[in-house]
Design an enzyme around this catalytic site. Sequence first.
Site, mmCIF file in Angstrom:
data_model
loop_
_atom_site.group_PDB
_atom_site.id
_atom_site.type_symbol
_atom_site.label_atom_id
_atom_site.label_comp_id
_atom_site.label_asym_id
_atom_site.label_seq_id
_atom_site.Cartn_x
_atom_site.Cartn_y
_atom_site.Cartn_z
ATOM 1 N N CYS A 3 -38.098 -15.617 25.273
ATOM 2 C CA CYS A 3 -37.122 -16.003 24.241
ATOM 3 C C CYS A 3 -36.052 -16.853 24.912
ATOM 4 O O CYS A 3 -36.291 -17.404 25.999
ATOM 5 C CB CYS A 3 -36.560 -14.780 23.521
ATOM 6 S SG CYS A 3 -35.613 -13.641 24.552
ATOM 7 N N ASN A 6 -33.469 -13.718 27.031
ATOM 8 C CA ASN A 6 -34.171 -12.594 27.684
ATOM 9 C C ASN A 6 -33.318 -11.318 27.663
ATOM 10 O O ASN A 6 -33.377 -10.504 28.573
ATOM 11 C CB ASN A 6 -34.590 -12.945 29.116
ATOM 12 C CG ASN A 6 -35.577 -11.958 29.747
ATOM 13 O OD1 ASN A 6 -35.586 -11.773 30.956
ATOM 14 N ND2 ASN A 6 -36.403 -11.316 28.960
ATOM 15 N N CYS A 8 -32.527 -9.958 24.081
ATOM 16 C CA CYS A 8 -32.730 -9.343 22.758
ATOM 17 C C CYS A 8 -34.214 -9.226 22.395
ATOM 18 O O CYS A 8 -34.766 -8.120 22.369
ATOM 19 C CB CYS A 8 -32.010 -10.142 21.675
ATOM 20 S SG CYS A 8 -30.218 -10.159 21.863
ATOM 21 N N ARG A 9 -34.868 -10.365 22.123
ATOM 22 C CA ARG A 9 -36.231 -10.317 21.579
ATOM 23 C C ARG A 9 -37.307 -10.074 22.628
ATOM 24 O O ARG A 9 -38.141 -9.175 22.471
ATOM 25 C CB ARG A 9 -36.532 -11.627 20.815
ATOM 26 C CG ARG A 9 -35.716 -11.796 19.560
ATOM 27 C CD ARG A 9 -35.780 -13.214 19.038
ATOM 28 N NE ARG A 9 -35.103 -14.152 19.949
ATOM 29 C CZ ARG A 9 -35.067 -15.464 19.801
ATOM 30 N NH1 ARG A 9 -35.692 -16.028 18.780
ATOM 31 N NH2 ARG A 9 -34.425 -16.237 20.660
ATOM 32 N N SER A 10 -37.323 -10.889 23.687
ATOM 33 C CA SER A 10 -38.443 -10.752 24.637
ATOM 34 C C SER A 10 -38.448 -9.422 25.403
ATOM 35 O O SER A 10 -39.541 -8.906 25.692
ATOM 36 C CB SER A 10 -38.535 -11.952 25.592
ATOM 37 O OG SER A 10 -37.369 -12.112 26.356
ATOM 38 N N ASP A 117 -33.487 -14.930 15.832
ATOM 39 C CA ASP A 117 -32.632 -14.470 16.930
ATOM 40 C C ASP A 117 -31.579 -13.511 16.370
ATOM 41 O O ASP A 117 -30.740 -13.924 15.561
ATOM 42 C CB ASP A 117 -31.961 -15.694 17.574
ATOM 43 C CG ASP A 117 -31.227 -15.330 18.857
ATOM 44 O OD1 ASP A 117 -30.964 -14.122 19.064
ATOM 45 O OD2 ASP A 117 -30.933 -16.242 19.637
HETATM 46 P P1 4NP Z 1 -32.613 -13.628 22.805
HETATM 47 O O1 4NP Z 1 -31.168 -13.711 22.112
HETATM 48 O O2 4NP Z 1 -33.062 -15.044 23.013
HETATM 49 O O3 4NP Z 1 -33.458 -12.919 21.790
HETATM 50 O O4 4NP Z 1 -32.413 -12.853 24.081
HETATM 51 C C1 4NP Z 1 -30.115 -14.412 22.697
HETATM 52 C C2 4NP Z 1 -29.297 -13.754 23.588
HETATM 53 C C3 4NP Z 1 -28.233 -14.429 24.175
HETATM 54 C C4 4NP Z 1 -28.006 -15.750 23.855
HETATM 55 C C5 4NP Z 1 -28.834 -16.405 22.960
HETATM 56 C C6 4NP Z 1 -29.897 -15.731 22.389
HETATM 57 N N1 4NP Z 1 -26.893 -16.437 24.435
HETATM 58 O O5 4NP Z 1 -26.644 -17.577 24.027
HETATM 59 O O6 4NP Z 1 -26.241 -15.899 25.324
#
Ligand code: 4NP
Length: 146
Positions: A3, A6, A8-10, A117
């Site tokens: 994702c 790294n 939340c989703r992955s 997201d």
């Molecule tokens: P993820 O979510 O891609 O599912 O881990 C996010 C977590 C943090 C950020 C963006 C997306 N960020 O911009 O810090």
Amino acid sequence: MVCLGNICRSPLAEGILTSKLDVDNVMVDSAGTGHWHIGNPPDPRSIAIAKKHGVDISQQRGRQFSAIDFATFDEIYVMDNSNLENVLSLATSNADRAKVSLILDHIFPDENVDVPDPYYGGNLGFDNVYQMLDKACEQIALKLKF
Ligand code: 4NP
């Protein structure tokens, strides 16, 4: 499992798929296309929703996806179309590109659906993401077992 952050989703996808496979035979890992959360644990909301379903992701640590991952892994599942573009930009061969798929293509083939997201949303978003990833990982686990 890839994702953006790294956190939340992955990490959820990694934990869920790991829980459905024999880890003696398969290596499951996750990474983000971004660098902001290298070395960090998953978002507390991801840890909580996983725990609610009996999956412990608290020991995972963030890392950034790199071109070396194409050599290490046979399959690369990305959470959304933006991740897809970023990962494919690091591919150097058709063999690399063939390893990459949108994770929800495994339950909604050719529909091009993103895992939303949940980072800026509430807990409901994490519940929703968990359900989607659980269904997709169920299909992936079936494919990987045969
Ligand atoms: P993820 O979510 O891609 O599912 O881990 C996010 C977590 C943090 C950020 C963006 C997306 N960020 O911009 O810090």
